[in-house]
Design a protein around this motif. Structure first.
Motif: not given
Length: 266
Positions: A91-120
């Motif tokens: 059910d696409r509507q159930v997925k997209t009506d929830g927390d949109l952040r959960k639809l972001l792809v998982d961070r790939p292995a070897g990557w880290s969160d960008d601490k300088e991304a102040d726009w987030l």
């Protein structure tokens, strides 16, 4: 040849002596009244005759009012016969009506969160911050608001010394699926220009019209080479924009893999 503005004396005298064309006088007084009365009697008589003929005809019967069985059951289905709701995975509507952040792809292995991304802000991006990403900030902000933008989720990662990746999920309100498609089409429309990727890009498998692009290297005296890539696609009411930056070459596989994984997540 130019028309002559003056007549010869003979022509002028002839024109002056010529009698005026007779004019038919308009009927006046009693004659006009008789003509109007005759016209009125003709109209009234014709109308009366028409009504008389119609009244003598037998009435035309109306078609019978009939209706087949109702399209919905007269009684509610028993509990054991009610179809089960679609699972959230279908059910696409159930997925997209929830927390949109959960639809972001998982961070790939070897990557880290960008601490300088102040726009987030906890995985969310304001519409104003998104508009500032474009050359025409004011125009894009107006377009977002008029298109009924709903929310924007984002992610920013780093890998090694210089590689960066940024993802935007731009969602529009329910029923405005074309807005996401229009935004994606608009962004892809200029990517082939020399100022941007300079090429038509490649299709993202399974995305319909989604494409990914690898830019030519930018070199400036005193600076390291600058490489970048981008993927633009949409799914339903969500537009996906992915960017990659590095001082070393970015392969088509790098941006394509991230784009395909994000599409699968949606």
């Amino acid at each position: 040849m130019e028309p002559n503005d003056t007549l010869s004396d003979a022509s002028a005298e002839t024109a002056a002596d010529a009698p005026a064309a007779p004019v038919r006088p308009r009927p006046r007084g009693r004659t006009a009244l008789l003509i109007a009365a005759a016209a009125l009697l003709g109209i009234s008589g014709g109308t009366a005759v028409g009504y008389g003929i119609q009244a003598e005809r037998p009435p035309t019967p109306l078609p019978a009012l009939s209706q087949t069985e109702l399209a919905y059951p007269a009684k509610a289905l028993p509990a054991d016969e009610v179809p089960a709701p679609l699972p959230a995975s279908q059910d696409r509507q159930v997925k997209t009506d929830g927390d949109l952040r959960k639809l972001l792809v998982d961070r790939p292995a070897g990557w880290s969160d960008d601490k300088e991304a102040d726009w987030l802000d906890d995985g969310w991006m304001s519409v104003g911050a998104l508009a500032r990403e474009f050359d025409d900030e004011g125009g894009m902000l107006e377009d977002f608001l008029e298109s009924d933008i709903r929310r924007v989720a984002g992610a920013a990662w780093t890998k090694g010394a210089d590689r960066e990746a940024v993802i935007h999920l731009v969602q529009y309100s329910s029923g405005a699926d074309t807005a996401a498609a229009d935004l994606a089409d608009g962004q892809r429309s200029y990517m082939a220009g020399e100022k941007y990727a300079g090429n038509e890009g490649d299709l993202v498998k399974g995305s319909g019209e989604g494409r990914y692009y690898v830019y030519g290297v930018e070199r400036k005296p005193g600076y390291l080479p600058f490489y970048r890539a981008r993927a633009i696609m949409h799914r339903g009411d969500i537009m996906v924009d992915i960017f990659m930056y590095d001082t070393r070459p970015i392969s088509k596989k790098d941006i394509r893999t991230l784009a395909e994984r994000q599409l699968e997540r949606l």
